[in-house]
Write a protein that holds these residues in place. Structure first.
Motif: not given
Length: 197
Positions: A175-182
């Motif tokens: 969840a934080p990886i996806i948010a950080h990436f986007v």
């Protein structure tokens, strides 16, 4: 043979304009590699299996949390940049140098690498010991280029805390990886395609 004298080492302050593109990228990739390695070592010292952190959870909840947070952060960031003077968010030109002339595929790759490496260390390792509040203070301090201005420092702290919160809510590092990436990718595209006024 001449002896090495550590006292003769001199540090010189270098501005972003004095670093060529190749050295900038080497520095970026090297710091992310170090961040990732420290994160993995820290997780191992916690007697946790780092592979379990990257296990994909069942369902789509983690994806919705990640994309939802990313959309909220991007909206807030764009609003702030619209109403706050550019000098108040100045990072010394680092983000411009990283993203301005970069091909689209490279912005995507950079954003993915940064999100995985930083989330492994901060959410995967540090937050396990310190919780989201103190982890966010460390995260904001690490982003030293923003510390000269309180608005970007506050934003970095708030984003970090929100990343930690969605990690707790979902139980998944994705969840934080996806948010950080986007967030990084979209803001990189904004810098890349911004028209100069």
């Amino acid at each position: 043979m001449k002896k090495f004298d550590i006292r003769k080492i001199r540090f010189k302050k270098v501005t972003i304009d004095q670093i060529d593109d190749r050295l900038l990228l080497i520095n970026l990739y090297a710091t992310q590699a170090v961040t990732f390695i420290i994160g993995l070592i820290w997780i191992l010292f916690q007697h946790r299996n780092p592979f379990l952190l990257y296990a994909l959870p069942s369902g789509w909840k983690f994806l919705l949390w990640g994309l939802g947070l990313a959309a909220a952060v991007i909206a807030v960031d764009l609003l702030v940049s619209r109403f706050v003077p550019e000098e108040a968010g100045d990072d010394g030109g680092v983000n411009d140098r990283i993203f301005k002339n970069r091909p689209i595929w490279h912005i995507v790759v950079l954003s993915l690498i940064v999100s995985i490496c930083e989330e492994t260390l901060f959410r995967g390792a540090i937050q396990h010991n310190l919780g989201p509040y103190w982890t966010s203070i460390v995260f904001a301090a690490i982003h030293v280029r923003y510390l000269r201005h309180w608005i970007p420092t506050g934003l970095v702290f708030s984003i970090s805390y929100a990343l930690g919160w969605i990690y707790i809510q979902t139980g998944s590092l994705w969840a934080p990886i996806i948010a950080h990436f986007v967030i990084d990718m979209v803001m990189g595209f904004v810098i890349r395609f911004r028209r100069e006024t």
